[in-house]
Design a protein around this motif. Structure first.
Motif, PDB file in Angstrom:
ATOM      1  N   LEU A   1     100.009   2.753  65.175  1.00 17.65           N
ATOM      2  CA  LEU A   1     100.009   3.514  66.428  1.00 17.65           C
ATOM      3  C   LEU A   1      98.589   3.797  66.922  1.00 17.65           C
ATOM      4  N   ASN A   2      97.707   2.822  66.706  1.00 16.41           N
ATOM      5  CA  ASN A   2      96.320   2.908  67.152  1.00 16.41           C
ATOM      6  C   ASN A   2      95.530   4.004  66.423  1.00 16.41           C
ATOM      7  N   VAL A   3      95.990   4.383  65.232  1.00 22.50           N
ATOM      8  CA  VAL A   3      95.312   5.423  64.456  1.00 22.50           C
ATOM      9  C   VAL A   3      94.675   4.780  63.235  1.00 22.50           C
ATOM     10  N   ALA A   4      93.358   4.997  63.085  1.00 23.30           N
ATOM     11  CA  ALA A   4      92.658   4.431  61.945  1.00 23.30           C
ATOM     12  C   ALA A   4      92.592   5.396  60.778  1.00 23.30           C
ATOM     13  N   GLU A   5      92.437   6.690  61.086  1.00 25.64           N
ATOM     14  CA  GLU A   5      92.240   7.665  60.018  1.00 25.64           C
ATOM     15  C   GLU A   5      92.557   9.072  60.533  1.00 25.64           C
ATOM     16  N   VAL A   6      93.095   9.894  59.639  1.00 20.94           N
ATOM     17  CA  VAL A   6      93.358  11.300  59.940  1.00 20.94           C
ATOM     18  C   VAL A   6      92.792  12.131  58.788  1.00 20.94           C
ATOM     19  N   GLU A   7      91.905  13.072  59.137  1.00 21.94           N
ATOM     20  CA  GLU A   7      91.294  13.911  58.117  1.00 21.94           C
ATOM     21  C   GLU A   7      91.282  15.365  58.593  1.00 21.94           C
ATOM     22  N   GLY A   8      91.363  16.271  57.627  1.00 22.52           N
ATOM     23  CA  GLY A   8      91.291  17.688  57.972  1.00 22.52           C
ATOM     24  C   GLY A   8      92.186  18.540  57.088  1.00 22.52           C
ATOM     25  N   ASP A   9      92.547  19.709  57.620  1.00 24.23           N
ATOM     26  CA  ASP A   9      93.308  20.696  56.848  1.00 24.23           C
ATOM     27  C   ASP A   9      94.585  21.096  57.575  1.00 24.23           C
ATOM     28  N   ILE A  10      95.601  21.440  56.779  1.00 24.69           N
ATOM     29  CA  ILE A  10      96.868  21.961  57.292  1.00 24.69           C
ATOM     30  C   ILE A  10      97.261  23.179  56.458  1.00 24.69           C
ATOM     31  N   THR A  11      97.642  24.241  57.141  1.00 26.35           N
ATOM     32  CA  THR A  11      98.089  25.468  56.477  1.00 26.35           C
ATOM     33  C   THR A  11      99.541  25.721  56.811  1.00 26.35           C
ATOM     34  N   LEU A  12     100.335  26.017  55.785  1.00 30.65           N
ATOM     35  CA  LEU A  12     101.749  26.335  55.964  1.00 30.65           C
ATOM     36  C   LEU A  12     102.033  27.753  55.472  1.00 30.65           C
ATOM     37  N   ALA A  13     102.696  28.539  56.319  1.00 29.38           N
ATOM     38  CA  ALA A  13     103.194  29.873  55.970  1.00 29.38           C
ATOM     39  C   ALA A  13     102.060  30.786  55.500  1.00 29.38           C
ATOM     40  N   GLU A  14     101.388  31.368  56.461  1.00 25.15           N
ATOM     41  CA  GLU A  14     100.280  32.280  56.158  1.00 25.15           C
ATOM     42  C   GLU A  14     100.592  33.667  56.720  1.00 25.15           C
ATOM     43  N   ALA A  15     100.199  34.712  55.987  1.00 24.71           N
ATOM     44  CA  ALA A  15     100.389  36.094  56.428  1.00 24.71           C
ATOM     45  C   ALA A  15      99.189  36.922  56.000  1.00 24.71           C
ATOM     46  N   THR A  16      98.761  37.856  56.855  1.00 22.81           N
ATOM     47  CA  THR A  16      97.639  38.733  56.542  1.00 22.81           C
ATOM     48  C   THR A  16      97.952  40.156  57.004  1.00 22.81           C
ATOM     49  N   CYS A  17      97.206  41.126  56.452  1.00 21.84           N
ATOM     50  CA  CYS A  17      97.362  42.515  56.891  1.00 21.84           C
ATOM     51  C   CYS A  17      96.099  43.297  56.573  1.00 21.84           C
TER      52      CYS A  17
END
Length: 326
Positions: free
Chosen positions: A217-233
């Motif tokens: 799909l014309n994509v050579a590379e994907v780099e980085g970060d993903i965060t799932l389900a975060e909570a703060t207080c």
């Protein structure tokens, strides 16, 4: 009645309102406790910070998106997230997340702040991998709770199976879990990260570091970060301690018997004494005034009446004396 006797009666009358004025500050109502400062809370289902490199243009397209990110007080519930990226998938939307349940809640009041996230039956995709999930989770939750007077609490749970790039993952307790697929790429996962301080808490169910080269799909590379389900207080500030009402000065309660103790008044002038409102010499409280129908002006009225009564008595004595001499 001689002049000295009259002078003592007048001094006794003058002393009464002075004692009443000294007692007035003790009648002030206690200060109302101040409400503590507001705390803070946040929750987010998914956050991405990815850099997408394209094949035919040698350019980088940022993919920074969030799903159900809320700040207190708020809630959100949405189970699908799609994005449009120039030069990817022929202009068609790219599905980043699909889930059966994806909720985020953040609440704050004067006693506590809480963030909570729940994600179930979720699949995350990145550009260039339309058919293969980057990660698949059965259920993850995160909770951060900050209560006044208590230690903050951070909790994350990963329940059921987790698959990364089609492979079932067994997490290790010693550090990040790495999954590599030849010809596709590598993903590193941190499981159930929590952090607390004396006033804050943060919880993240899953954090992924992504480096894949789908060549589709014309994509050579994907780099980085993903965060799932975060909570703060952040804990609200505790209410201020109410200030104590000012007390009369001195061990004798601030009252004085004035000239009423100095000699005989001869029976013609009234024996006037300060009205302290209690045997202990303390001024009456606001509650006592309300029960008897009085008000904060009652001491002043009583003092003025005493003064007028004393002056009138003195004038009567003088008039009688002059009449007898005539």
């Amino acid at each position: 009645m001689n002049s000295n006797t009259f002078r003592r009666a007048a001094l006794a009358a003058v002393a009464a309102p002075v004692a009443l004025f000294a007692a007035v500050p003790a009648q002030a109502a206690p200060a109302t406790p101040a409400i503590g400062g507001e705390g803070r809370a946040s929750a987010v289902v998914l956050r991405t910070g990815l850099d997408v490199s394209l094949l035919n243009k040698s350019v980088h397209v940022p993919l920074k998106v969030t799903l159900n990110e809320v700040q207190a007080p708020a809630s959100a519930e949405k189970t699908a997230l799609t994005v449009n990226l120039d030069g990817v998938a022929g202009g068609r939307p790219v599905s980043v997340l699909r889930a059966d349940v994806a909720t985020a809640n953040a609440t704050v009041d004067k006693n506590k702040a809480e963030g909570y996230t729940n994600l179930a039956k979720a699949r995350v995709h990145v550009p260039g991998l339309p058919l293969l999930s980057l990660i698949e989770v059965e259920k993850v939750t995160s909770k951060a709770l900050c209560e006044v007077g208590k230690e903050p609490v951070a909790e994350s749970n990963v329940l059921g199976h987790v698959k990364v790039l089609g492979k079932k993952v067994t997490f290790s307790a010693g550090g990040p879990t790495r999954v590599a697929v030849p010809g596709v790429g590598e993903v590193s996962l941190d499981l159930s990260s929590t952090e607390t301080t004396s006033r804050t808490a943060a919880a993240t169910a899953l954090r992924l570091k992504v480096s894949v080269n789908p060549l589709d799909l014309n994509v050579a590379e994907v780099e980085g970060d993903i965060t799932l389900a975060e909570a703060t207080c952040g804990t609200p500030k505790a209410p201020k301690t109410p200030e104590k009402p000012e007390q009369p000065g001195g061990s004798d309660g601030g009252s004085t018997d004035g000239g009423s103790t100095g000699g005989d008044t001869g029976g013609d002038a009234p024996d006037v004494k300060p009205q302290t409102g209690s045997d202990a010499g303390k001024a009456p409280t606001t509650a006592n005034l309300a029960e008897t129908g009085g008000s904060s002006t009652t001491p002043y009225l009583a003092g003025g009446a005493a003064l007028l009564l004393a002056i009138g008595a003195g004038a009567t004595v003088v008039a009688r004396r002059r009449g007898s001499q005539g």
